[in-house]
Design a protein around this motif. Structure first.
Motif, short mmCIF file in Angstrom:
data_model
loop_
_atom_site.label_atom_id
_atom_site.label_comp_id
_atom_site.label_asym_id
_atom_site.label_seq_id
_atom_site.Cartn_x
_atom_site.Cartn_y
_atom_site.Cartn_z
N ASN A 59 52.59 -2.82 85.95
CA ASN A 59 53.03 -1.49 86.40
C ASN A 59 54.15 -1.57 87.42
O ASN A 59 55.13 -0.81 87.34
CB ASN A 59 51.84 -0.72 86.97
CG ASN A 59 50.83 -0.33 85.91
OD1 ASN A 59 51.12 -0.40 84.72
ND2 ASN A 59 49.65 0.05 86.34
N LEU A 60 54.03 -2.47 88.39
CA LEU A 60 55.08 -2.62 89.39
C LEU A 60 56.38 -3.12 88.77
O LEU A 60 57.48 -2.69 89.14
CB LEU A 60 54.63 -3.55 90.52
CG LEU A 60 53.55 -2.99 91.45
CD1 LEU A 60 53.12 -4.07 92.46
CD2 LEU A 60 54.04 -1.76 92.19
N ALA A 61 56.27 -4.02 87.80
CA ALA A 61 57.46 -4.53 87.12
C ALA A 61 58.15 -3.42 86.33
O ALA A 61 59.38 -3.31 86.33
CB ALA A 61 57.11 -5.70 86.20
N LEU A 62 57.36 -2.60 85.65
CA LEU A 62 57.95 -1.48 84.91
C LEU A 62 58.61 -0.48 85.85
O LEU A 62 59.70 0.03 85.56
CB LEU A 62 56.87 -0.78 84.07
CG LEU A 62 56.41 -1.54 82.83
CD1 LEU A 62 55.20 -0.85 82.20
CD2 LEU A 62 57.54 -1.65 81.82
N ASP A 63 57.96 -0.21 86.98
CA ASP A 63 58.57 0.69 87.97
C ASP A 63 59.90 0.13 88.46
O ASP A 63 60.89 0.86 88.58
CB ASP A 63 57.63 0.91 89.16
CG ASP A 63 56.43 1.76 88.80
OD1 ASP A 63 56.45 2.41 87.73
OD2 ASP A 63 55.47 1.79 89.61
N ARG A 64 59.92 -1.16 88.77
CA ARG A 64 61.14 -1.80 89.25
C ARG A 64 62.24 -1.76 88.17
O ARG A 64 63.39 -1.48 88.45
CB ARG A 64 60.83 -3.24 89.65
CG ARG A 64 61.98 -4.10 90.09
CD ARG A 64 62.35 -3.97 91.55
NE ARG A 64 61.25 -3.98 92.47
CZ ARG A 64 60.95 -4.98 93.29
NH1 ARG A 64 61.65 -6.08 93.27
NH2 ARG A 64 59.95 -4.87 94.14
N TYR A 65 61.84 -2.02 86.91
CA TYR A 65 62.80 -1.99 85.80
C TYR A 65 63.40 -0.59 85.63
O TYR A 65 64.61 -0.43 85.47
CB TYR A 65 62.11 -2.42 84.51
CG TYR A 65 63.02 -2.37 83.31
CD1 TYR A 65 63.93 -3.38 83.07
CD2 TYR A 65 62.97 -1.29 82.43
CE1 TYR A 65 64.78 -3.34 81.97
CE2 TYR A 65 63.81 -1.24 81.34
CZ TYR A 65 64.71 -2.26 81.11
OH TYR A 65 65.55 -2.20 80.04
N ARG A 66 62.57 0.43 85.69
CA ARG A 66 63.05 1.82 85.55
C ARG A 66 63.98 2.19 86.70
O ARG A 66 64.99 2.85 86.50
CB ARG A 66 61.87 2.78 85.48
CG ARG A 66 61.10 2.69 84.19
CD ARG A 66 59.94 3.68 84.18
NE ARG A 66 59.11 3.45 83.02
CZ ARG A 66 57.80 3.29 83.05
NH1 ARG A 66 57.15 3.34 84.20
NH2 ARG A 66 57.12 3.10 81.95
#
Length: 161
Positions: A59-66
């Motif tokens: 989830n944190l990686a997806l947030d960072r990617y977005r």
């Protein structure tokens, strides 16, 4: 759960790197995961803590990617602007602009005073058609026609060039 982050750090970094494509950013996400879990403490009971930690990393990686994708759309790289020509333009473009401006001035001078005044108030003065109608003592419909007449007259003058 903090021990799970430490024990599975390499796998967690690999999972984050698959999303982010960058090792340093993946390490940052794993570090953020550790901090998030440490702050939460034992506030809640998790049945599968390893799966939970991997989900937090994801989830944190997806947030960072977005966030990165959003910021990339907002901010251009500095070098991208290096090839953009100066806003002043070339000497030829400046001369063409001066000639067109002269033609526009001549075309506006050829218009009736009231039509020219309505056009100038609307285009340069920022007045609304209703304000111009009140100022000139005419209807808003007539102001609309005068502005359209002035625009058509200027277009014809430019097309003749």
């Amino acid at each position: 759960m903090e021990s799970i982050v430490v024990t599975h750090r390499a796998q967690l970094c690999q999972a984050a790197m698959k999303i982010l494509g960058n090792r340093e950013r993946a390490d940052d996400v794993v570090h953020d995961t550790y901090l998030k879990i440490a702050e939460a403490g034992k506030a809640f009971d998790v049945k599968r803590p390893t799966a939970y930690v991997f989900q937090v990393v994801r989830n944190l990686a997806l947030d960072r990617y977005r966030r990165q994708a959003f910021e990339a759309g907002l901010f251009a790289i500095e070098e991208e602007g290096a090839g953009v020509p100066a806003s002043t333009g070339t000497p030829e473009a400046l001369e063409i602009s001066r000639q067109e401006l002269g033609l526009m001035a001549e075309a506006l001078d050829a218009l009736p005073r009231r039509t020219r005044c309505a056009f100038e108030l609307y285009r340069s003065g920022g007045y609304t058609q209703r304000q111009i109608a009140q100022q000139l003592g005419v209807s808003t419909t007539l102001v609309n026609f005068m502005i359209r007449e002035a625009l058509d007259h200027c277009r014809i003058a430019l097309d003749r060039q």
